[in-house]
Write a protein that holds these residues in place. Structure first.
Motif, PDB file in Angstrom:
ATOM      1  N   LEU A  94      46.559  31.244  29.257  1.00 41.90           N
ATOM      2  CA  LEU A  94      46.940  32.404  29.210  1.00 41.90           C
ATOM      3  C   LEU A  94      45.828  32.953  28.882  1.00 41.90           C
ATOM      4  O   LEU A  94      44.971  34.773  29.451  1.00 41.90           O
ATOM      5  N   LYS A  95      44.731  32.199  28.187  1.00 41.48           N
ATOM      6  CA  LYS A  95      43.530  32.473  28.185  1.00 41.48           C
ATOM      7  C   LYS A  95      42.448  32.763  29.452  1.00 41.48           C
ATOM      8  O   LYS A  95      41.637  33.638  29.718  1.00 41.48           O
ATOM      9  N   SER A  96      43.132  31.809  29.948  1.00 39.49           N
ATOM     10  CA  SER A  96      41.808  31.836  31.584  1.00 39.49           C
ATOM     11  C   SER A  96      42.609  32.974  32.330  1.00 39.49           C
ATOM     12  O   SER A  96      41.338  34.179  32.988  1.00 39.49           O
ATOM     13  N   GLU A  97      43.735  33.594  32.170  1.00 38.57           N
ATOM     14  CA  GLU A  97      44.127  34.998  32.404  1.00 38.57           C
ATOM     15  C   GLU A  97      43.825  36.039  31.729  1.00 38.57           C
ATOM     16  O   GLU A  97      42.970  37.437  32.658  1.00 38.57           O
ATOM     17  N   ARG A  98      43.566  35.674  31.480  1.00 41.74           N
ATOM     18  CA  ARG A  98      43.233  37.270  30.381  1.00 41.74           C
ATOM     19  C   ARG A  98      41.338  37.217  30.517  1.00 41.74           C
ATOM     20  O   ARG A  98      40.674  38.785  30.133  1.00 41.74           O
ATOM     21  N   LEU A 103      37.667  40.464  33.460  1.00 40.11           N
ATOM     22  CA  LEU A 103      36.267  40.842  34.720  1.00 40.11           C
ATOM     23  C   LEU A 103      36.447  41.689  35.309  1.00 40.11           C
ATOM     24  O   LEU A 103      36.141  42.562  36.155  1.00 40.11           O
ATOM     25  N   ASN A 104      38.222  41.423  36.300  1.00 41.29           N
ATOM     26  CA  ASN A 104      38.341  42.309  37.330  1.00 41.29           C
ATOM     27  C   ASN A 104      38.657  43.911  37.073  1.00 41.29           C
ATOM     28  O   ASN A 104      38.195  44.738  38.088  1.00 41.29           O
ATOM     29  N   ARG A 105      39.585  43.502  36.020  1.00 40.22           N
ATOM     30  CA  ARG A 105      40.144  45.807  35.685  1.00 40.22           C
ATOM     31  C   ARG A 105      38.837  45.859  34.755  1.00 40.22           C
ATOM     32  O   ARG A 105      38.967  47.048  35.533  1.00 40.22           O
ATOM     33  N   ILE A 106      38.024  45.565  34.602  1.00 35.37           N
ATOM     34  CA  ILE A 106      37.245  46.438  33.319  1.00 35.37           C
ATOM     35  C   ILE A 106      35.512  45.913  33.824  1.00 35.37           C
ATOM     36  O   ILE A 106      34.943  46.788  34.301  1.00 35.37           O
ATOM     37  N   ASN A 110      36.460  40.625  41.246  1.00 35.67           N
ATOM     38  CA  ASN A 110      37.257  40.337  42.273  1.00 35.67           C
ATOM     39  C   ASN A 110      37.662  38.788  41.863  1.00 35.67           C
ATOM     40  O   ASN A 110      37.333  38.009  43.036  1.00 35.67           O
ATOM     41  N   LEU A 111      37.478  38.062  41.118  1.00 33.93           N
ATOM     42  CA  LEU A 111      38.257  36.799  40.760  1.00 33.93           C
ATOM     43  C   LEU A 111      38.953  36.593  41.223  1.00 33.93           C
ATOM     44  O   LEU A 111      40.185  37.491  40.376  1.00 33.93           O
ATOM     45  N   ASP A 112      39.288  34.943  41.647  1.00 36.18           N
ATOM     46  CA  ASP A 112      40.307  34.748  41.843  1.00 36.18           C
ATOM     47  C   ASP A 112      41.321  33.657  40.638  1.00 36.18           C
ATOM     48  O   ASP A 112      42.355  33.344  40.256  1.00 36.18           O
ATOM     49  N   LEU A 411      32.615  41.655  27.018  1.00 38.90           N
ATOM     50  CA  LEU A 411      32.011  41.187  27.837  1.00 38.90           C
ATOM     51  C   LEU A 411      31.702  41.983  29.385  1.00 38.90           C
ATOM     52  O   LEU A 411      31.173  42.140  30.192  1.00 38.90           O
ATOM     53  N   ALA A 412      33.654  41.966  29.961  1.00 38.14           N
ATOM     54  CA  ALA A 412      33.028  42.742  31.075  1.00 38.14           C
ATOM     55  C   ALA A 412      32.846  44.785  31.173  1.00 38.14           C
ATOM     56  O   ALA A 412      32.325  44.513  32.143  1.00 38.14           O
ATOM     57  N   ARG A 413      33.100  44.656  29.963  1.00 41.13           N
ATOM     58  CA  ARG A 413      32.341  46.108  29.856  1.00 41.13           C
ATOM     59  C   ARG A 413      30.890  45.799  30.206  1.00 41.13           C
ATOM     60  O   ARG A 413      30.388  46.661  30.749  1.00 41.13           O
ATOM     61  N   ASP A 414      30.066  44.938  29.432  1.00 43.76           N
ATOM     62  CA  ASP A 414      28.759  45.052  30.089  1.00 43.76           C
ATOM     63  C   ASP A 414      28.547  43.893  31.213  1.00 43.76           C
ATOM     64  O   ASP A 414      27.692  45.088  32.034  1.00 43.76           O
ATOM     65  N   VAL A 415      29.414  43.643  31.834  1.00 40.68           N
ATOM     66  CA  VAL A 415      29.633  43.158  33.711  1.00 40.68           C
ATOM     67  C   VAL A 415      28.860  44.341  33.951  1.00 40.68           C
ATOM     68  O   VAL A 415      28.539  44.070  35.090  1.00 40.68           O
ATOM     69  N   ALA A 416      30.011  45.227  33.770  1.00 39.62           N
ATOM     70  CA  ALA A 416      29.856  46.704  34.979  1.00 39.62           C
ATOM     71  C   ALA A 416      28.825  47.713  34.114  1.00 39.62           C
ATOM     72  O   ALA A 416      28.332  48.012  35.394  1.00 39.62           O
ATOM     73  N   LEU A 417      28.715  47.436  33.187  1.00 38.62           N
ATOM     74  CA  LEU A 417      27.170  47.980  32.322  1.00 38.62           C
ATOM     75  C   LEU A 417      25.730  47.761  33.295  1.00 38.62           C
ATOM     76  O   LEU A 417      25.459  48.194  34.382  1.00 38.62           O
ATOM     77  N   LEU A 418      26.309  46.470  33.347  1.00 41.44           N
ATOM     78  CA  LEU A 418      24.755  45.346  34.816  1.00 41.44           C
ATOM     79  C   LEU A 418      25.029  46.069  35.635  1.00 41.44           C
ATOM     80  O   LEU A 418      23.927  45.479  36.595  1.00 41.44           O
ATOM     81  N   LYS A 419      26.180  45.468  36.737  1.00 41.17           N
ATOM     82  CA  LYS A 419      26.184  45.559  37.797  1.00 41.17           C
ATOM     83  C   LYS A 419      25.189  47.428  38.179  1.00 41.17           C
ATOM     84  O   LYS A 419      24.693  46.740  39.030  1.00 41.17           O
ATOM     85  N   GLU A 420      25.916  48.110  37.237  1.00 39.67           N
ATOM     86  CA  GLU A 420      24.963  49.608  37.911  1.00 39.67           C
ATOM     87  C   GLU A 420      24.043  49.139  37.635  1.00 39.67           C
ATOM     88  O   GLU A 420      22.471  49.805  38.919  1.00 39.67           O
TER      89      GLU A 420
END
Ligand code: SAH
Length: 448
Positions: A94-98, A103-106, A110-112, A411-420
């Motif tokens: 569940l931790k890995s899925e979370r 990372l995918n949603r926020i 597109n990680l498997d 982390l996911a929020r920041d990854v999105a900002l860094l992606k920009e």
């Protein structure tokens, strides 16, 4: 429309970030503590809001093969552990899925899957305990806050802590009861001892005891010191003065009553001095693995300049300094920076420099001064990176950015900002440093 107190039958299809089960009833998400993925349950609704509801299990119609008997009798009452009711395999899944989901949603990825390194042991792994002190009738007790409240629950043995921690707790409460030292009361803001903070060096075995007090002194410390000296590894006793109401545990003023006021430990082959306010990862074997992952991902070369933001006592900084040309560490907490400078000296590392500053402010200034690090490492607290850090790191244009995170959502929020800004996520992996609790660490590597 769902009705409060009514019982519905539903299948658990997901988990919240706190680890509660999620089911959907008539299109509405229902959060159910201690429900496990795949279970079919009769759920009594305890709260119905517009877009969600909360419920509790009335009966499990189809029990998950991952459900286990709680090893800890307080598993349901104590707010410390979230996963005493499931096996460790399901917790890791569940931790890995979370992390993958966040990372995918926020994070717009597109990680498997996100590989997660399970901890070698789920028991006695925490090297730090913070017991809240309270009163049960006329007796001083110390334990952990009940889920969602500040009521102190006491367990004889906390299963995720080494036994010496509970010995320290007992020595302190025993002393307080005998010498009538009062426990702090949050409502009245009266009483002396608020928390018992204990840290153990994993390799050194040294124990630091810090009493957090709503006052300036302890009138009779000697009998306490004598009790603590019977505990193997006891090395130092410190008072931390915290007279402010609120949830911060440690105060800013410290008085050392015994020993040096800090302990030492060995990590990644180096010795570290650890003061009470300094951050130190709570799971020693897994922290070493985490740092190995971070160092491996950074692929540092001898000519590289590395910037380590949120560096604590310099654990990652010093480990990276071996491979790098120069490493600059930035940390807000003065005690941690003092420790970091001392740690560089005690390990004979001279290609590091530490700044005591806010990461955002320091990053802006270093970037304005023309610093162009080849590799940047960030390891922020749960709230993640500030916009300043993201902007400056973007302008510094590092070859690699390694992000160590203790909160998948920020982390996911920041990854999105860094992606920009043009940063591409190259790898994501996780390590479980906090078995049985809802916390997890993630490391991602980004580059432009
Ligand atoms: N990298 C270290 C510490 C990580 S914990 C290790 O692995 O041990 C995060 C650290 O960030 C803590 O030491 C905390 O004191 C520090 N910190 C929190 N807010 C900060 C800020 N705004 N700027 C710089 N450091 C900060």
């Amino acid at each position: 429309m769902l009705n409060k107190n009514q019982v519905y039958t539903a299948t658990i299809t997901d988990y919240t970030s706190q680890g509660q089960g999620v089911a959907h009833v008539e299109g509405c998400a229902v959060f159910i503590p201690y429900a496990i993925y795949g279970e079919v349950c009769e759920i009594r609704l305890t709260k119905v809001a517009k877009t969600w509801a909360a419920g509790k299990i009335e009966k499990i119609l189809q029990v998950s093969p991952h459900r286990v008997n709680r090893a800890c009798p307080l598993g349901k009452r104590c707010g410390g552990c979230a996963f005493q009711h499931m096996d460790y395999e399901e917790e890791c899944r569940l931790k890995s899925e979370r992390i993958r989901g966040a990372l995918n949603r926020i994070g717009g990825q597109n990680l498997d899957q996100v590989p997660l390194l399970p901890a070698p042991s789920t028991a006695c792994y925490r090297n730090k305990a913070q017991y809240a002190v309270g009163m049960h009738k006329t007796k001083v007790v110390a334990g952990f806050y009940q889920e969602g409240s500040h009521d102190v629950v006491v367990s004889n043995r906390c299963l995720i802590l080494p036994p010496e921690m509970d010995l320290v707790r007992d020595a302190v409460t025993d002393y307080m009861n005998q010498y009538r030292v009062s426990a702090y009361n949050e409502q009245t803001h009266k009483g002396l001892v608020r928390h018992i903070y204990v840290r153990k060096g994993w390799i050194s075995g040294q124990i630091l005891v810090c009493l957090v007090i709503n006052g300036n002194r302890l009138s009779k410390p000697q009998p306490l010191i004598e009790r603590l000296q019977k505990i193997p590894g006891f090395a130092t006793l410190v008072l931390s003065v915290n007279k402010k109401p609120g949830n911060s545990i440690l105060g800013d003023t410290f008085h050392t009553l015994y020993g040096p006021g800090w302990i030492e430990d060995t990590l990644c082959g180096m010795t570290f001095r650890l003061s009470p306010r300094s951050f130190y990862q709570v799971n020693h074997p897994q922290a070493e693995k985490l740092y190995e992952m971070a160092i491996g991902q950074a692929e540092i070369q001898k000519t590289d300049t590395v910037l380590d933001l949120y560096c604590g006592v310099g654990t990652i900084t010093l480990a990276m300094a071996k491979a790098a040309g120069k490493v600059i560490g930035v940390e807000l907490e003065p005690q941690a920076v003092e420790d970091a400078r001392d740690n560089a000296m005690r390990n004979g590392v001279d290609n590091v420099e530490f700044f005591c500053a806010d990461a955002g402010t320091a990053a802006l200034e270093l970037q304005a001064r023309g610093l162009t690090p080849d590799v940047v490492v960030v390891d922020p607290p749960r709230k993640g990176l500030s916009q300043d850090v993201i902007d400056s790191v973007d302008k510094m244009n590092p070859r690699k950015l390694v992000y160590v995170s203790c909160d998948p959502a920020t982390l996911a929020r920041d990854v999105a900002l860094l992606k920009e800004k043009g940063f591409v996520l190259r790898t994501a992996q996780a390590a479980d440093l906090f078995p049985r609790t809802a916390h997890v660490e993630t490391i991602v590597l980004l580059s432009k």
